[in-house]
Design a protein around this motif. Structure first.
Motif, PDB file in Angstrom:
ATOM      1  N   MET A 172      -8.967 -14.504  16.285  1.00 21.49           N
ATOM      2  CA  MET A 172      -8.957 -13.312  17.131  1.00 21.49           C
ATOM      3  C   MET A 172      -9.136 -13.770  18.566  1.00 21.49           C
ATOM      4  SD  MET A 172     -11.283 -10.597  15.008  1.00 21.49           S
ATOM      5  CE  MET A 172     -12.637 -11.719  14.745  1.00 21.49           C
ATOM      6  N   PRO A 173      -8.571 -13.031  19.538  1.00 18.26           N
ATOM      7  CA  PRO A 173      -8.758 -13.440  20.922  1.00 18.26           C
ATOM      8  C   PRO A 173     -10.192 -13.167  21.385  1.00 18.26           C
ATOM      9  CG  PRO A 173      -7.506 -11.404  20.820  1.00 18.26           C
ATOM     10  CD  PRO A 173      -7.724 -11.852  19.407  1.00 18.26           C
TER      11      PRO A 173
ATOM     12  N   LYS B 116      -7.644   1.377   3.913  1.00 16.15           N
ATOM     13  CA  LYS B 116      -7.026   2.272   2.922  1.00 16.15           C
ATOM     14  C   LYS B 116      -7.142   1.689   1.517  1.00 16.15           C
ATOM     15  CE  LYS B 116      -5.527   5.562   5.522  1.00 16.15           C
ATOM     16  NZ  LYS B 116      -6.451   6.677   5.579  1.00 16.15           N
TER      17      LYS B 116
ATOM     18  N   PHE C  41      -6.188  -0.982   9.280  1.00 16.58           N
ATOM     19  CA  PHE C  41      -5.750   0.253   8.617  1.00 16.58           C
ATOM     20  C   PHE C  41      -5.504  -0.002   7.132  1.00 16.58           C
ATOM     21  CE2 PHE C  41      -2.404   3.089   7.129  1.00 16.58           C
ATOM     22  CZ  PHE C  41      -2.802   4.342   7.598  1.00 16.58           C
ATOM     23  N   VAL C  42      -4.723  -1.050   6.847  1.00 10.62           N
ATOM     24  CA  VAL C  42      -4.326  -1.321   5.464  1.00 10.62           C
ATOM     25  C   VAL C  42      -5.557  -1.677   4.612  1.00 10.62           C
ATOM     26  CG1 VAL C  42      -3.053  -2.913   3.969  1.00 10.62           C
ATOM     27  CG2 VAL C  42      -1.954  -1.957   6.008  1.00 10.62           C
TER      28      VAL C  42
ATOM     29  N   LEU D 270       0.826  -1.202   0.000  1.00  9.24           N
ATOM     30  CA  LEU D 270       0.000   0.000   0.000  1.00  9.24           C
ATOM     31  C   LEU D 270       0.865   1.258   0.000  1.00  9.24           C
ATOM     32  CD1 LEU D 270      -2.895   1.194   0.307  1.00  9.24           C
ATOM     33  CD2 LEU D 270      -2.566   1.048   2.781  1.00  9.24           C
TER      34      LEU D 270
ATOM     35  N   LEU E 101       2.012   1.820  13.115  1.00 10.36           N
ATOM     36  CA  LEU E 101       1.292   0.555  13.293  1.00 10.36           C
ATOM     37  C   LEU E 101       2.177  -0.645  12.926  1.00 10.36           C
ATOM     38  CD1 LEU E 101      -2.231   1.478  11.887  1.00 10.36           C
ATOM     39  CD2 LEU E 101      -1.541   1.261  14.271  1.00 10.36           C
TER      40      LEU E 101
ATOM     41  N   ASP F  81      -8.464  -8.171  14.594  1.00 13.58           N
ATOM     42  CA  ASP F  81      -7.883  -7.715  15.862  1.00 13.58           C
ATOM     43  C   ASP F  81      -6.578  -6.945  15.644  1.00 13.58           C
ATOM     44  OD1 ASP F  81      -6.792 -10.246  15.084  1.00 13.58           O
ATOM     45  OD2 ASP F  81      -5.773 -10.335  17.023  1.00 13.58           O
ATOM     46  N   SER F  82      -5.994  -7.055  14.449  1.00 17.75           N
ATOM     47  CA  SER F  82      -4.748  -6.333  14.199  1.00 17.75           C
ATOM     48  C   SER F  82      -5.048  -4.924  13.694  1.00 17.75           C
ATOM     49  CB  SER F  82      -3.896  -7.092  13.187  1.00 17.75           C
ATOM     50  OG  SER F  82      -3.032  -6.199  12.532  1.00 17.75           O
ATOM     51  N   GLU F  83      -4.513  -3.946  14.418  1.00 16.80           N
ATOM     52  CA  GLU F  83      -4.726  -2.547  14.060  1.00 16.80           C
ATOM     53  C   GLU F  83      -4.187  -2.267  12.665  1.00 16.80           C
ATOM     54  OE1 GLU F  83      -3.137  -0.541  17.505  1.00 16.80           O
ATOM     55  OE2 GLU F  83      -3.984   1.357  16.792  1.00 16.80           O
ATOM     56  N   LEU F  84      -3.006  -2.848  12.398  1.00 14.69           N
ATOM     57  CA  LEU F  84      -2.349  -2.604  11.112  1.00 14.69           C
ATOM     58  C   LEU F  84      -3.200  -3.149   9.968  1.00 14.69           C
ATOM     59  CD1 LEU F  84       0.197  -1.626   9.582  1.00 14.69           C
ATOM     60  CD2 LEU F  84       1.140  -3.906   9.891  1.00 14.69           C
ATOM     61  N   ASP F  85      -3.716  -4.378  10.136  1.00 13.34           N
ATOM     62  CA  ASP F  85      -4.533  -4.975   9.087  1.00 13.34           C
ATOM     63  C   ASP F  85      -5.791  -4.141   8.823  1.00 13.34           C
ATOM     64  OD1 ASP F  85      -2.637  -6.865   9.030  1.00 13.34           O
ATOM     65  OD2 ASP F  85      -3.940  -8.583   9.413  1.00 13.34           O
TER      66      ASP F  85
ATOM     67  N   ASP G 177     -11.792 -11.547  10.072  1.00 13.40           N
ATOM     68  CA  ASP G 177     -10.594 -12.316  10.429  1.00 13.40           C
ATOM     69  C   ASP G 177     -11.046 -13.514  11.261  1.00 13.40           C
ATOM     70  OD1 ASP G 177      -7.935 -12.994  10.843  1.00 13.40           O
ATOM     71  OD2 ASP G 177      -7.713 -11.704  12.597  1.00 13.40           O
TER      72      ASP G 177
ATOM     73  N   PHE H  51      -8.681  -8.283  24.406  1.00 14.29           N
ATOM     74  CA  PHE H  51      -8.623  -7.834  23.025  1.00 14.29           C
ATOM     75  C   PHE H  51      -7.335  -7.106  22.702  1.00 14.29           C
ATOM     76  CE2 PHE H  51     -13.303  -8.187  23.131  1.00 14.29           C
ATOM     77  CZ  PHE H  51     -13.409  -9.061  22.070  1.00 14.29           C
TER      78      PHE H  51
ATOM     79  N   ARG I 226      -5.734 -16.238  25.000  1.00 14.29           N
ATOM     80  CA  ARG I 226      -5.705 -14.795  25.238  1.00 14.29           C
ATOM     81  C   ARG I 226      -7.091 -14.346  25.655  1.00 14.29           C
ATOM     82  NH1 ARG I 226      -3.502 -11.746  20.296  1.00 14.29           N
ATOM     83  NH2 ARG I 226      -4.364 -13.458  19.090  1.00 14.29           N
TER      84      ARG I 226
ATOM     85  N   GLN J 136     -11.917  -3.819  15.945  1.00 16.41           N
ATOM     86  CA  GLN J 136     -10.851  -4.725  16.353  1.00 16.41           C
ATOM     87  C   GLN J 136     -11.390  -5.782  17.304  1.00 16.41           C
ATOM     88  OE1 GLN J 136      -8.184  -1.139  16.443  1.00 16.41           O
ATOM     89  NE2 GLN J 136      -6.970  -2.722  17.451  1.00 16.41           N
ATOM     90  N   ASN J 137     -12.680  -5.731  17.507  1.00 17.09           N
ATOM     91  CA  ASN J 137     -13.311  -6.566  18.512  1.00 17.09           C
ATOM     92  C   ASN J 137     -14.643  -7.018  17.935  1.00 17.09           C
ATOM     93  OD1 ASN J 137     -15.139  -7.136  20.579  1.00 17.09           O
ATOM     94  ND2 ASN J 137     -14.012  -5.869  22.034  1.00 17.09           N
ATOM     95  N   ALA J 138     -14.793  -8.330  17.728  1.00 17.97           N
ATOM     96  CA  ALA J 138     -15.970  -8.875  17.057  1.00 17.97           C
ATOM     97  C   ALA J 138     -17.251  -8.552  17.818  1.00 17.97           C
ATOM     98  CB  ALA J 138     -15.816 -10.385  16.881  1.00 17.97           C
TER      99      ALA J 138
ATOM    100  N   GLU K 214      -3.883  -6.067  21.668  1.00 17.50           N
ATOM    101  CA  GLU K 214      -3.069  -6.784  20.702  1.00 17.50           C
ATOM    102  C   GLU K 214      -1.816  -7.414  21.282  1.00 17.50           C
ATOM    103  OE1 GLU K 214      -1.886  -6.287  16.620  1.00 17.50           O
ATOM    104  OE2 GLU K 214      -2.623  -4.250  16.878  1.00 17.50           O
TER     105      GLU K 214
END
Lengths: 361, 149
Positions: B64-65, B22, B18-19, A168, A184, B12-16, B61, A319, A316, B37-39, A321
């Motif tokens: 996820m935890p 975008k 975001f990407v 990206l 991130l 749950d991944s912030e980066l995923d 996803d 939530f 875990r 980030q939370n189901a 990360e």
């Protein structure tokens, strides 16, 4: 010398029992039963009986009947049948139904009994070692399966995220957006790094031998205080420690530090961000050859239905990360390795307290 | 382009998150995209929203935890059929169906789960899926593709 081999002898003639006991009680731990209920009672109360001698001809049930009956309930002891009758039919039956190891002719000669005990004992030892190994293997295999699945997710996850971000990045012109993404990506990498470090801890705990030294809890706590000073100040979390060590404590320092470090890191990590009254408290008391450690926090707590699982590998319950699913599993492995135990008490939104007892070695 | 449909991202991944957001934003202008980030929060939002007029694609996803993708779908199936009909779920998976344990394909109700995308997420993967699912016609796919370098 090792403990005496425990042998059970079953015969309906008290004279035979006395004779057997008289001949072998010096070298072996001999239990005698005059009927089958008594024999089963002995087996129930002495799981360490290794060898059973049983007479074939008894009123009611035969020796083969008895062996067949205990085949499921007491599979471990090695069975030896004593009999004066040696027709082929009964021998076949004894082997097929009674699952016997040896057949000794009555009246027995001492040398025959001795050699069969010796052979049976070897057989028993080999068998039980095989069982222990088998259990270990099964456990290792189950963990490996979990491991492979988690590794593919926890390592490939951040990597594929990063790959996506790199793809990206070529199309984004806004430098602020790039910066946000880089931030991130950094978080993702940190997570991956923590995961790999914990994996290393996991392996050293599973394989390594204990290195016992004198433990100075004051020194350990001073180091931890230095480590957590920054996060304590920046996140406004009050960190208090008390150590009461008036005697020598011997243990392995590496797992001890791992336990404290993991619990403290959780205690600082899982604080309620909105709370104005945040604290983490460690107290260590060494008394009568054991260390009692409390790690107490005012954090978010753990939901009751998750408490049973928090020590499981890759579990875990949050939530956020940052969790790798290794931390508390490693804590528990380390405590077991040091011969201690851990209890947890948690109230949702109020906090969590871990109590650990570790004996001096 | 109209707001033909909207997206919900659950990862749950912030980066995923975001990407993916975008990437979609760049391909389709003016689409509603919400990330969770939370189901659990996603379920709440879907419940609140009720029946919608425009179809929504949920990119979900699996690992996820606390609440994983499977559990999310279980909960989602409890909603009324009218609500369920507004959504199509696309699974985001680290391992493709051929490499992952067979559970991914067998576990899912075909009516709810449209398909599976193996991570890393790319616009090509999404567009070809949308086309196969009949959710995007050639024109939309082309307009999406035009934005690609």
């Amino acid at each position: 010398m090792a403990e005496k081999i425990k042998i059970l002898y079953v015969d309906d003639e008290p004279g035979n029992l006395i004779g057997f006991k008289a001949s072998f009680r010096v070298d072996y731990h001999v239990l005698t039963a005059v009927n089958i209920p008594q024999a089963i009672n002995y087996l129930d109360n002495n799981p360490d009986i290794k060898i059973i001698f049983c007479d074939q001809r008894m009123p009611g049930k035969t020796g083969v009947d008895f062996f067949e009956e205990i085949r499921i309930s007491h599979p471990l002891p090695v069975r030896i049948l004593l009999t004066a009758y040696t027709d082929v039919e009964s021998i076949i039956e004894a082997i097929n139904r009674g699952n016997i190891f040896r057949y000794v002719k009555k009246p027995w000669a001492e040398a025959d009994i001795l050699s069969s005990i010796d052979e049976a004992n070897k057989f028993y030892t080999a068998n039980s070692m095989l069982m222990v190994k088998n259990e270990e293997l099964q456990k290792a295999y189950a963990e490996l399966t979990k491991f492979a699945y988690s590794v593919s997710h926890d390592i490939r996850g951040p990597l594929s995220g990063m790959l996506g971000a790199i793809n990206l990045a070529g199309e984004i012109d806004d430098i602020e957006e790039i910066k946000e993404m880089l931030f991130l990506m950094g978080k993702s990498l940190t997570k991956l790094d923590t995961y790999i470090l914990s994996m290393h801890d996991y392996y050293s705990l599973q394989r390594g031998e204990l290195k016992i030294t004198n433990i100075d809890f004051n020194k350990i706590i001073d180091d931890l205080k230095a480590m957590y000073m920054v996060i304590s100040k920046s996140n406004k979390i009050v960190f208090t420690t008390t150590v009461d060590q008036g005697e020598v404590f011997r243990s392995d320092e590496v797992p001890l530090r791992l336990i404290l470090n993991n619990l403290l890191s959780n205690a600082f990590k899982y604080q309620d961000k909105k709370s104005t009254n945040k604290s983490v408290e460690v107290s260590i008391e060494v008394h009568k050859n054991q260390a009692i450690i409390y790690v107490k926090d005012t954090g978010i707590g753990i939901l009751g239905n998750h408490i049973g699982e928090i020590f499981d590998l890759f579990y875990r319950a949050n939530f956020q990360e940052a969790g790798s699913g290794f931390g508390l599993y490693n804590v528990k492995s380390a405590i077991l390795k040091l011969g201690g135990n851990i209890e947890v008490n948690s109230v949702l939104h109020k906090g969590t307290t871990f109590k650990i007892i570790i004996p001096s070695i | 382009m109209d707001k033909e449909f909207s997206f919900i991202i659950i990862d749950d991944s912030e980066l995923d998150c975001f990407v993916i957001q975008k990437v979609i934003e760049r391909a389709f202008k003016n689409l509603d995209i919400i990330s969770f980030q939370n189901a659990n929060n996603a379920l709440e939002a879907i419940k609140e929203q009720g029946v919608k007029t425009k179809p929504t694609i949920i990119l979900l996803d699996i690992q996820m935890p606390l609440m994983n993708g499977f559990q999310f779908i279980e909960e989602f199936e409890k909603f009324s059929p009218q609500i369920q009909d507004c959504y199509t779920v696309i699974i985001l998976s680290i391992l493709s169906a051929t490499r992952a344990p067979a559970d991914i394909h067998t576990e899912f109700n075909k009516r709810i789960v449209g398909s599976i995308i193996e991570k890393p997420f790319t616009i090509e993967k999404l567009l070809s899926l949308l086309k196969n699912m009949g959710l995007a016609d050639e024109k939309i796919v082309l307009s999406g593709k035009k934005l690609l370098p």
